[in-house]
Scaffold this active site. Structure first.
Site, PDB file in Angstrom:
ATOM      1  N   HIS A  84       0.860  -1.194   0.000  1.00 37.74           N
ATOM      2  CA  HIS A  84       0.000   0.000   0.000  1.00 37.74           C
ATOM      3  C   HIS A  84       0.889   1.235   0.000  1.00 37.74           C
ATOM      4  CE1 HIS A  84      -3.361   2.659   0.815  1.00 37.74           C
ATOM      5  NE2 HIS A  84      -2.596   3.258   1.699  1.00 37.74           N
ATOM      6  N   ASP A 163     -14.963   2.821   7.923  1.00 33.51           N
ATOM      7  CA  ASP A 163     -13.971   3.789   7.441  1.00 33.51           C
ATOM      8  C   ASP A 163     -14.591   4.780   6.464  1.00 33.51           C
ATOM      9  OD1 ASP A 163     -11.256   4.859   7.133  1.00 33.51           O
ATOM     10  OD2 ASP A 163     -11.554   4.220   5.073  1.00 33.51           O
ATOM     11  N   ARG A 170     -14.327  12.950   8.856  1.00 29.77           N
ATOM     12  CA  ARG A 170     -13.021  13.576   9.111  1.00 29.77           C
ATOM     13  C   ARG A 170     -12.752  14.678   8.092  1.00 29.77           C
ATOM     14  NH1 ARG A 170      -9.260   8.852   8.417  1.00 29.77           N
ATOM     15  NH2 ARG A 170      -7.629  10.394   8.680  1.00 29.77           N
ATOM     16  N   SER A 185      -7.382   4.002   9.545  1.00 30.03           N
ATOM     17  CA  SER A 185      -8.156   4.032   8.309  1.00 30.03           C
ATOM     18  C   SER A 185      -7.481   3.155   7.242  1.00 30.03           C
ATOM     19  CB  SER A 185      -8.257   5.486   7.831  1.00 30.03           C
ATOM     20  OG  SER A 185      -8.691   5.565   6.505  1.00 30.03           O
ATOM     21  N   LYS A 189      -8.564  -1.280   6.221  1.00 34.13           N
ATOM     22  CA  LYS A 189      -8.891  -1.770   4.882  1.00 34.13           C
ATOM     23  C   LYS A 189      -7.880  -2.826   4.431  1.00 34.13           C
ATOM     24  CE  LYS A 189      -9.053   2.567   3.765  1.00 34.13           C
ATOM     25  NZ  LYS A 189      -9.159   3.934   3.292  1.00 34.13           N
TER      26      LYS A 189
HETATM   27  N1  URA Z   1      -5.789   7.154   3.124  1.00 32.56           N
HETATM   28  C1  URA Z   1      -6.734   6.506   3.816  1.00 32.56           C
HETATM   29  O1  URA Z   1      -7.229   5.464   3.382  1.00 32.56           O
HETATM   30  N2  URA Z   1      -7.135   7.010   4.977  1.00 32.56           N
HETATM   31  C2  URA Z   1      -6.627   8.138   5.505  1.00 32.56           C
HETATM   32  O2  URA Z   1      -7.026   8.540   6.582  1.00 32.56           O
HETATM   33  C3  URA Z   1      -5.638   8.806   4.776  1.00 32.56           C
HETATM   34  C4  URA Z   1      -5.228   8.293   3.574  1.00 32.56           C
END
Ligand code: URA
Length: 424
Positions: A84, A163, A170, A185, A189
């Site tokens: 990622h 999320d 947010r 966050s 995932k």
């Molecule tokens: N990418 C995400 O998936 N979440 C965040 O909070 C910031 C970047």
């Protein structure tokens, strides 16, 4: 015992550690719409100021994962590992990396996202390939993992749904820039995706989420700790995003550059980062004796790429779309190119049509910026430095304005090393 959300907010406001029950309640109730946006907004702001202890953050992340489904990939015949990136300008590395790692014997299950703002999204890039589709059913996804060994596709609605709601909140409450909230966050995932190993590419510099090395390192350490607590072997590289990665920024332009890398060429920084990340992924998969540089060079990674694209309806032999309008930006002076601000180039590409301002906006496949020189090159005043690509010439002035002051010749900048640090 019943829990009142206002007590959870007060506890965090006063710097107390939330109990597992309080965390599970807050996430579950918010996902189901049983507590109000303003209450969770207050809780997020309290977290922004008070932070979270490691055990608290691990539980918060688990509660986010449990708001949806965690995939079980244990029946796959080979080790699973993913990467990622926290997002950057010209960061197309997933495109050559996923097939490369699959060609070396691991399975890469990547659920990916679209770009927002000045950073591009992997799905937007792949959608520049005629016919390619991001949405797969669970059966198609698993079949492709078995048969091809790599998938990059859109995440389904059941991947950490908490999320999606929390991120939207947010975004409008000034609480995006909290390391525990960013880390949970991203990791909720990635852990829910089900891979046994995870390599994080945490970008640092003007074009990245994290502008300075210390914050990037803290984010990397926090994510590595969350991964470990959830049983996912996680390592992180901190890598340079003070200038764009490679020479191409924009969807089809980045696919074209990725194809050069898969064909054994391409810009040195993209190749180096792809191979380094592949080595990290293969080590997590127990395949450290396999050299990914060879699989890139001998065409095996390209073979997997073709299979991967075809399996998702794409035509790997089709010509990529090209822009109707190209404007050259000349070098403003003679000397050594010392700076090419990643954020400015990202904004220029976005204004040309490569990115979106809102989730629902369309993106242009052809728009973007091509660099005709790299940091460290000697340039002459007036020689072509950048190419601006678009189908809509009305977008050129705003893109040019974004580049104001972005180029530095014989300046004082010291570029970051490609790999700034490693955590894990
Ligand atoms: N990418 C995400 O998936 N979440 C965040 O909070 C910031 C970047």
């Amino acid at each position: 015992m019943s829990i009142a959300i206002v007590d959870v907010i007060r506890a965090k406001r006063d710097g107390l550690e939330l109990s597992p029950e309080q965390i599970d309640f807050a996430i579950d109730a918010y996902t189901k719409g049983l507590v109000a946006d303003e209450q969770i907004s207050a809780l997020l702001m309290a977290i922004y100021f008070q932070g979270m202890q490691p055990a608290e953050l691990a539980r918060w992340t688990t509660a986010m994962i449990d708001s949806g489904k965690r995939s079980d990939l244990s029946s796959l015949p080979k080790p699973t590992v993913d990467k990622h990136s926290t997002g950057g300008v010209g960061d197309k590395v997933t495109l050559p990396l996923a097939p490369l790692v699959a060609a070396c014997g691991a399975i890469v299950p990547q659920l990916s996202g679209r770009g927002l703002g000045h950073t591009g999204g992997t799905l937007d890039k792949l959608e520049a390939i005629p016919g390619w589709r991001a949405a797969l059913s669970t059966e198609e996804y698993l079949r492709q993992l078995h048969e091809v060994g790599a998938v990059v596709c859109a995440a389904g609605d059941d991947l950490a749904p908490a999320d999606r709601k929390l991120y939207a909140l947010r975004d409008v409450t000034g609480t995006v820039e909290s390391i525990p909230l960013i880390a949970s966050s991203i990791m909720s995932k990635k852990i829910a995706e089900g891979a046994a190993g995870l390599v994080l590419d945490v970008k640092v510099g003007s074009g990245a989420f994290m502008k300075d090395v210390d914050r990037a390192r803290t984010l990397a350490e926090t994510m590595v700790e969350i991964g470990g607590a959830a049983g996912v072997h996680t390592v992180a590289l901190l890598t340079a995003m003070d200038r764009p990665l490679g020479r191409a920024v924009g969807n089809a332009l980045e696919v074209a550059e990725s194809l050069e890398v898969l064909a054994g060429g391409g810009p040195a920084d993209v190749v180096e980062l792809t191979v380094l990340l592949a080595r990290e992924m293969l080590a997590l998969a127990g395949l450290s004796d396999v050299d990914p540089a060879i699989a890139l060079w001998d065409g095996r990674a390209m073979d997997v790429w073709r299979a991967m694209i075809a399996a998702q309806g794409g035509d790997p032999a089709a010509a990529l779309p090209v822009a109707g309008e190209i404007q050259i930006v000349p070098a403003p002076a003679s000397g050594t190119l010392t700076g090419l601000d990643a954020y400015a180039v990202g904004v220029a590409a976005w204004r040309l049509g490569a990115g979106r301002a809102r989730k629902e906006d369309p993106v242009s496949a052809v728009a973007g910026v091509l660099l005709r020189a790299e940091i460290g090159d000697e340039v002459k005043a007036g020689q072509p430095l950048l190419e601006l690509h678009t189908d809509d010439p009305d977008r050129l002035p705003a893109a040019m304005a974004a580049l104001d002051g972005a180029v530095s010749i014989d300046g004082p900048e010291v570029p970051l090393p490609l790999v700034v640090d490693r955590v894990g």
